[in-house]
Design a protein around this motif. Structure first.
Motif, mmCIF file in Angstrom:
data_model
loop_
_atom_site.group_PDB
_atom_site.id
_atom_site.type_symbol
_atom_site.label_atom_id
_atom_site.label_comp_id
_atom_site.label_asym_id
_atom_site.label_seq_id
_atom_site.Cartn_x
_atom_site.Cartn_y
_atom_site.Cartn_z
ATOM 1 N N ARG A 195 3.696 -3.229 -7.036
ATOM 2 C CA ARG A 195 3.203 -2.829 -8.297
ATOM 3 C C ARG A 195 4.854 -2.515 -8.887
ATOM 4 O O ARG A 195 5.903 -2.176 -8.533
ATOM 5 C CB ARG A 195 2.489 -1.637 -8.255
ATOM 6 C CG ARG A 195 1.308 -1.813 -7.494
ATOM 7 C CD ARG A 195 0.115 -2.185 -8.478
ATOM 8 N NE ARG A 195 -0.261 -1.069 -9.599
ATOM 9 C CZ ARG A 195 -0.914 -1.224 -10.473
ATOM 10 N NH1 ARG A 195 -1.361 -2.352 -10.671
ATOM 11 N NH2 ARG A 195 -0.950 -0.489 -11.450
ATOM 12 N N SER B 124 7.346 0.726 -7.963
ATOM 13 C CA SER B 124 6.517 1.117 -6.894
ATOM 14 C C SER B 124 7.420 0.718 -5.610
ATOM 15 O O SER B 124 8.317 -0.071 -5.464
ATOM 16 C CB SER B 124 5.290 0.730 -6.382
ATOM 17 O OG SER B 124 5.218 -0.663 -6.099
ATOM 18 N N TYR C 165 -6.153 -6.710 -11.853
ATOM 19 C CA TYR C 165 -4.736 -7.009 -11.528
ATOM 20 C C TYR C 165 -4.666 -8.630 -11.371
ATOM 21 O O TYR C 165 -3.762 -9.161 -11.897
ATOM 22 C CB TYR C 165 -4.322 -6.643 -10.240
ATOM 23 C CG TYR C 165 -3.345 -6.925 -9.673
ATOM 24 C CD1 TYR C 165 -1.779 -6.629 -10.034
ATOM 25 C CD2 TYR C 165 -3.180 -8.030 -8.644
ATOM 26 C CE1 TYR C 165 -0.652 -7.118 -9.434
ATOM 27 C CE2 TYR C 165 -2.214 -8.698 -8.010
ATOM 28 C CZ TYR C 165 -0.620 -7.932 -8.449
ATOM 29 O OH TYR C 165 0.283 -8.807 -7.819
ATOM 30 N N LEU D 188 -1.397 -3.226 -2.580
ATOM 31 C CA LEU D 188 -0.967 -3.231 -4.209
ATOM 32 C C LEU D 188 -1.223 -1.566 -4.380
ATOM 33 O O LEU D 188 -0.260 -0.839 -5.035
ATOM 34 C CB LEU D 188 -1.741 -3.885 -5.077
ATOM 35 C CG LEU D 188 -1.568 -5.176 -5.304
ATOM 36 C CD1 LEU D 188 -2.907 -5.941 -5.919
ATOM 37 C CD2 LEU D 188 -0.449 -5.373 -6.270
ATOM 38 N N TYR E 24 -2.185 6.025 -9.327
ATOM 39 C CA TYR E 24 -1.539 5.292 -10.450
ATOM 40 C C TYR E 24 -2.138 5.814 -11.751
ATOM 41 O O TYR E 24 -1.722 5.547 -12.761
ATOM 42 C CB TYR E 24 -1.767 3.952 -10.203
ATOM 43 C CG TYR E 24 -1.011 3.105 -9.138
ATOM 44 C CD1 TYR E 24 0.285 2.737 -9.645
ATOM 45 C CD2 TYR E 24 -1.266 2.832 -7.982
ATOM 46 C CE1 TYR E 24 1.157 2.168 -8.507
ATOM 47 C CE2 TYR E 24 -0.478 2.464 -7.045
ATOM 48 C CZ TYR E 24 0.737 2.110 -7.183
ATOM 49 O OH TYR E 24 1.468 1.534 -6.387
#
Length: 554
Positions: A242, A245, A277, A483, A544
């Motif tokens: 990500r 990240s 995504y 992710l 997130y």
């Protein structure tokens, strides 16, 4: 026409860059002072050593920021931190190497100035360059192969520096010439110097753990090896999938070892999140380490459609960047990616009814990081362009790989992440190198090169390829976990610095935002370093979606 306007514009830009860098570092120093002021004074726990000498010269790269924010969070939690900091101790460092002239010294002055900002108000132990005359003598006259296998007083220096040599020279197959041998010798001498001084530091401070970037570049690889000889836990980190990240592990970060609990299954909300995504990904709208690879993505036009219809079946062949630090982990069935391509070339010649589309990785010619051993070179050298059933798609051709996958009979990959996505799309995927996702049943991954070639031949001649149902399920589980569970978000703290791609600056936030209890990511990292907990978020919590309060204006 006078060159004065152009020169003046460049001067203005340089002044602007310097001003922005000064503002960024001033803010960094301010936060460092806040951390020093509020961190517990009398810590009763052993310190953590943090070492990252390979991600920046000036400015703040993503991985340099991860190291810094981790150090601040540890200190605010009551764990002392010791930074092992280069002070003209690498001759040269990796990023300071001029690959066209390895004898050129690195830009130490600019790097030291940046270090004064990064390690402000922190306990920093500098290391210089310790020259070993006996080692220098031992290295004289050695061939490249001898340097690669070189060991000194039990330390495998040749192996420790090899990934860094390949990375900076942008090639896997090294040339046995004097510039390459010179660089190899210098890296070995510097690695030995780092190792001896790091060993002394470990003896002196007896750390709880060591945290290093990546573990592949020679300064950190050497420190990691030395710490392991002492039986000290070593944590490595890399960029996550990500934006903004990080991935932390007690294993090798570039191999991305991930343990997914057997009872972890995606909820309907998580399935929707993953699909969102993937929708962006399939349109080329994603970044990695602050770099966007696809400025655009074009579909298969009529010319392509006619080409595809002229053959019985289509097999895309997705390659990797040969010098990438993931490659040492990938080379399990074949010695390297080009050895795999050589084997695939025999299949191409044997199956004229099949259109093979060789797709070069878009990062292979990234400006400033251009490979010097490319798939295009291999295509030219092997005469591939003369084969009527093979098409080469270069790294700067923004053709949709996903439309190719939809039209394919099966997909061939080395260890590219697109193999995982192709599996999610339902395509049979034949993988030739160990990849992040081959830890789980997500693709066809034979046990040997011979088995691989037999499997490829069977796929090419089969009327239909049956894909196990678990491949799609496991691929979706793995990608979601990578992710949103194993990639730890730093987006509350970081944003692009607007100066260099991949570099960042700190957002405006209060120092208390750095306390582990105020950040799921920092809590996971601190507990992982100090207690040995897994470096993963709670899968039921969407870290997130959280946003930390900004620092008040004024």
């Amino acid at each position: 026409m006078s060159s004065f306007p152009l020169s003046f514009a460049r001067l203005q830009k340089a002044i602007g860059v310097r001003a922005r860098r000064w503002r960024n570092n001033s803010h960094l120093r301010w936060l460092a002072r806040q951390v020093a002021t509020h961190a517990p004074v009398e810590a009763r726990t052993p310190p953590v050593i943090i070492f990252n000498a390979s991600t920046r010269l000036v400015g703040l790269s993503l991985n340099a920021a991860f190291s810094l924010l981790t150090a601040w969070a540890l200190r605010l939690s009551g764990t002392p931190v010791v930074h092992f900091v280069c002070q003209r101790g690498l001759h040269p460092c990796v990023l300071g190497t001029n690959r066209d002239d390895p004898t050129q010294p690195p830009p130490c002055a600019a790097c030291l100035a940046q270090s004064r900002a990064v390690y402000a108000h922190a306990q920093a132990v500098p290391f210089g360059y310790w020259k070993d005359a006996s080692l220098s003598t031992a290295l004289e006259g050695l061939t490249l192969s001898a340097l690669m296998a070189f060991t000194y007083q039990g330390m495998p220096l040749g192996a420790l520096v090899l990934p860094a040599v390949r990375w900076i020279l942008r090639r896997h197959t090294l040339e046995d010439d004097e510039p390459t041998r010179y660089l190899y010798r210098q890296y070995i001498l510097s690695a030995w110097s780092v190792g001896k001084q790091f060993d002394a530091l470990l003896e002196r401070v007896q750390p709880l753990a060591v945290v290093v970037f990546n573990g592949q570049f020679y300064p950190e690889a050497t420190a990691r090896w030395v710490a392991q000889q002492h039986g000290i836990r070593v944590i490595t980190h890399e960029v996550g999938l990500r934006p903004f990240s990080a991935f932390f592990t007690e294993g090798e970060a570039t191999a991305y070892p991930i343990h997914i609990p057997a009872d972890f299954n995606l909820s309907p909300e998580q399935e929707t999140r993953l699909d969102a995504y993937l929708s962006q990904r399939f349109q080329g709208q994603f970044t990695m380490a602050g770099i966007r690879f696809w400025p655009e993505m074009r579909g298969l036009d009529e010319t392509w459609q006619q080409r595809l219809r002229a053959f019985r079946q289509v097999v895309p062949v997705f390659t990797n960047v040969i010098f990438d630090t993931s490659q040492p982990h990938a080379n399990t069935l074949f010695p390297d990616m080009f050895a795999w391509l050589d084997a695939v070339l025999d299949l191409m010649r044997a199956h004229p009814e099949t259109l093979f589309v060789i797709r070069a990785h878009p990062d292979e010619l990234r400006p400033g990081k251009e490979s010097r051993e490319t798939v295009a070179d291999w295509v030219e050298r092997r005469g591939v362009k003369h084969l009527p059933n093979v098409v080469f798609v270069g790294p700067r051709e923004y053709l949709s790989s996903y439309e190719l996958i939809q039209r394919s009979k099966f997909v061939m990959v080395y260890n590219s992440s697109i193999g995982l996505e192709a599996s999610i799309m339902g395509a049979p995927v034949l993988c030739a190198g160990r990849a992040r996702y081959t830890q789980y049943p997500t693709v066809f991954f034979p046990a040997s090169a011979e088995d691989y070639l037999r499997q490829a031949e069977a796929f090419l001649t089969a009327d239909k390829i049956n894909v196990p149902a678990e491949f799609i399920r496991e691929a979706r589980r793995f990608l979601y976990y990578q992710l949103f569970v194993a990639s730890l978000p730093f987006e509350d703290y970081l944003e692009e610095d607007g100066i260099w791609p991949g570099f960042v600056r700190l957002k405006s936030f209060d120092w208390q935002a750095l306390r582990p209890q105020n950040s799921p990511a920092l809590r996971v990292i601190v507990e992982g370093i100090t207690r040995g907990s897994p470096f993963v978020l709670d899968p039921t919590e969407n870290a997130y979606a959280r946003a930390l309060p900004l620092m008040p204006e004024g």
